[in-house]
Scaffold this motif. Sequence first.
Motif, short mmCIF file in Angstrom:
data_model
loop_
_atom_site.label_atom_id
_atom_site.label_comp_id
_atom_site.label_asym_id
_atom_site.label_seq_id
_atom_site.Cartn_x
_atom_site.Cartn_y
_atom_site.Cartn_z
N ASN A 73 0.83 -1.21 0.00
CA ASN A 73 0.00 0.00 0.00
C ASN A 73 0.86 1.26 0.00
OD1 ASN A 73 -2.24 -1.63 0.06
ND2 ASN A 73 -2.64 -1.35 2.26
N GLY A 74 1.97 1.20 0.74
CA GLY A 74 2.86 2.35 0.81
C GLY A 74 3.47 2.68 -0.54
N LEU A 75 3.93 1.65 -1.23
CA LEU A 75 4.52 1.87 -2.56
C LEU A 75 3.44 2.38 -3.53
CD1 LEU A 75 6.72 -1.36 -2.60
CD2 LEU A 75 7.58 1.00 -2.55
N ASP A 76 2.23 1.80 -3.42
CA ASP A 76 1.12 2.28 -4.26
C ASP A 76 0.80 3.74 -3.99
OD1 ASP A 76 0.88 -0.21 -5.41
OD2 ASP A 76 -0.81 -0.85 -4.16
N ALA A 77 0.99 4.15 -2.71
CA ALA A 77 0.69 5.54 -2.34
C ALA A 77 1.81 6.50 -2.73
CB ALA A 77 0.44 5.64 -0.84
N GLY A 78 2.93 5.95 -3.27
CA GLY A 78 3.99 6.82 -3.76
C GLY A 78 5.24 6.87 -2.91
N LEU A 79 5.31 6.06 -1.87
CA LEU A 79 6.58 5.97 -1.13
C LEU A 79 7.62 5.31 -2.03
CD1 LEU A 79 5.33 4.73 2.37
CD2 LEU A 79 6.31 6.98 1.85
N SER A 80 8.85 5.78 -1.93
CA SER A 80 9.91 5.14 -2.71
C SER A 80 10.43 3.91 -1.97
CB SER A 80 11.06 6.13 -2.95
OG SER A 80 11.77 6.34 -1.74
N ILE A 81 11.14 3.08 -2.71
CA ILE A 81 11.76 1.90 -2.09
C ILE A 81 12.72 2.36 -0.98
CG2 ILE A 81 13.33 -0.05 -2.49
CD1 ILE A 81 12.22 -0.05 -5.42
N GLY A 82 13.48 3.41 -1.28
CA GLY A 82 14.46 3.92 -0.31
C GLY A 82 13.80 4.43 0.96
N GLU A 83 12.64 5.06 0.82
CA GLU A 83 11.95 5.58 2.01
C GLU A 83 11.44 4.42 2.88
OE1 GLU A 83 10.19 9.88 0.47
OE2 GLU A 83 9.17 8.05 -0.15
N GLU A 84 10.86 3.42 2.26
CA GLU A 84 10.38 2.27 3.05
C GLU A 84 11.56 1.57 3.73
OE1 GLU A 84 7.61 -0.40 1.17
OE2 GLU A 84 6.03 1.15 1.25
N LYS A 85 12.63 1.42 2.96
CA LYS A 85 13.81 0.77 3.53
C LYS A 85 14.32 1.57 4.73
CE LYS A 85 16.67 -0.69 0.23
NZ LYS A 85 17.83 -0.62 -0.72
N GLU A 86 14.36 2.88 4.58
CA GLU A 86 14.91 3.74 5.62
C GLU A 86 14.10 3.67 6.92
OE1 GLU A 86 17.75 5.15 5.18
OE2 GLU A 86 17.90 6.35 7.00
N MET A 87 12.79 3.60 6.81
CA MET A 87 12.01 3.56 8.06
C MET A 87 12.18 2.21 8.75
SD MET A 87 8.01 3.63 6.81
CE MET A 87 8.20 4.54 5.30
N LEU A 88 12.38 1.15 7.99
CA LEU A 88 12.59 -0.16 8.62
C LEU A 88 13.98 -0.23 9.27
CD1 LEU A 88 10.98 -2.48 5.91
CD2 LEU A 88 9.92 -1.44 7.93
N ILE A 89 14.94 0.47 8.65
CA ILE A 89 16.28 0.54 9.26
C ILE A 89 16.21 1.31 10.58
CG2 ILE A 89 18.58 1.57 9.00
CD1 ILE A 89 18.26 1.01 5.92
N GLN A 90 15.56 2.46 10.55
CA GLN A 90 15.42 3.28 11.77
C GLN A 90 14.78 2.47 12.91
OE1 GLN A 90 13.19 6.97 11.38
NE2 GLN A 90 12.47 6.75 13.48
N LEU A 91 13.83 1.62 12.55
CA LEU A 91 13.06 0.90 13.57
C LEU A 91 13.91 0.00 14.44
CD1 LEU A 91 9.64 -0.07 12.01
CD2 LEU A 91 10.10 1.47 13.91
N TYR A 92 15.07 -0.37 13.93
CA TYR A 92 15.86 -1.30 14.76
C TYR A 92 16.23 -0.66 16.09
CZ TYR A 92 20.73 0.07 15.11
OH TYR A 92 21.87 0.69 15.47
N ALA A 93 16.35 0.68 16.10
CA ALA A 93 16.70 1.35 17.35
C ALA A 93 15.56 1.27 18.37
CB ALA A 93 17.05 2.81 17.08
N TYR A 94 14.36 0.98 17.90
CA TYR A 94 13.20 0.95 18.80
C TYR A 94 12.65 -0.45 19.01
CZ TYR A 94 13.69 5.83 17.85
OH TYR A 94 14.23 7.07 17.74
N THR A 95 12.77 -1.29 18.00
CA THR A 95 12.16 -2.62 18.09
C THR A 95 13.20 -3.72 18.20
OG1 THR A 95 12.17 -3.07 15.71
CG2 THR A 95 10.32 -1.79 16.57
N GLY A 96 14.46 -3.40 17.99
CA GLY A 96 15.53 -4.41 18.00
C GLY A 96 15.82 -4.92 16.59
N PHE A 97 17.02 -5.47 16.42
CA PHE A 97 17.43 -5.98 15.11
C PHE A 97 16.49 -7.05 14.56
CE2 PHE A 97 21.69 -4.12 15.89
CZ PHE A 97 21.90 -3.57 14.64
N PRO A 98 16.02 -8.02 15.37
CA PRO A 98 15.22 -9.09 14.76
C PRO A 98 13.99 -8.58 14.01
CG PRO A 98 15.94 -9.73 16.96
CD PRO A 98 16.31 -8.29 16.79
N ARG A 99 13.18 -7.74 14.64
CA ARG A 99 11.98 -7.23 13.95
C ARG A 99 12.37 -6.42 12.71
NH1 ARG A 99 8.52 -9.72 16.53
NH2 ARG A 99 7.49 -9.12 18.47
#
Length: 391
Positions: A73-99
């Motif tokens: 849905n995010g890509l359909d809404a116009g998010l770039s691959i890099g933007e989606e990747k970046e938010m998942l990278i950032q999340l490791y600081a909050y959710t841990g590496f596994p998630r």
Amino acid sequence: MVGYTKMEYNMTQHSIKYLASFALLVSCFSFGIKAQNNTDTSNQLSNKEKQIIAIAAHAAQGNIPKLHTALNNGLDAGLSIGEEKEMLIQLYAYTGFPRSLNALTELMAVLAKRKNAEIKDATGETSSPFPSNKTLLQIGTDNQAQLTGRKIGGGVYEFAPVMDQYLKEHLFGAIFGRDILDWKTREMVTIAALSSMEGVEPQLRSHFGVGMHNGLTQDQLSELVTIIEKEVDTKRGEIARQILQSVIDQKPYKADVIPYEPIFEMGQKTSNDNFTGTIYHEPLIKADTANQVSIGNVTFEPGARTNWHYHPGGQVLLVTNGKGRYQELGQAVREIQKGDVIKCEPNIPHWHGAAPNTAMTHIAIGMNQHKGAVVWLLPVTDTEYNAIQER
Ligand code: MN
């Protein structure tokens, strides 16, 4: 009473409060977004932003099927691959590496499918180079100050200085220094993730505040919480809404006193010297000569607990709702929850109460009442109450 000193009560308490402090530290640090990048004056979330929130929340919960849909849905809404990747990278600081790693792996799967279906997604921008005349520590220190509007230190940062260093260098430097996402977006990611996780209420509370400081409006945050309630996790969403309201009202956060349909009457609101905080008590059965058992329904507000005390005839506790804590003299503090049965042996000093952010109700059965009434001792200190590792 009666032979027991406060020192004795403390005898086996080995404090795990530091663990709690560590958790806090992550939150205090993670606020953030570049306010100056906030050019969107609309008070409603855009479709892209709604997808960002769903992606972060499902990634934080580790719900891969829902994350799959949200990434699409995010890509359909116009998010770039890099933007989606970046938010998942950032999340490791909050959710841990596994998630975080599981979410990135799922993004790879989503992209492979879309490629097969000949859907073309924008790759997105790469991050601008970092200033060469500054260390990551300097960059992160500046970012942190700008993001939070204050200098953060002392407490746990003094206790574990290397965490302060890592947070500045890594989270605020290496991650927040990348301009693929602006800080408002990054804060939305963080708030959505924390709203979806259990046991990080203090951190969520901080981030609501810093989110507002960085341009997220109350209406937008309310909309974010609605997405959590409707699409991610109703219970977590309800808690997030209470926390958001406490920030708006500038009041301390307390979970609902009655988060469920009570089985028995709550009874009378009571606060006296035998308790810390507020409890509700409803007598159900009184002891008499034919039946030396008394039964009552007791509800503790979040953080409330009995003093240390003992029962000459013994006691049985049946936990019917919520989460709480129980400790016998000389034993570790235990977390207790709905469904637990606790047998308090005669004359053994102990205390019972709610968890810090959750109310607890138990049915208290006083055994062998002819042996005597409860004997009240000293209050349970915050240090004693908090000497627990949540399971
Ligand atoms: Mn008791």
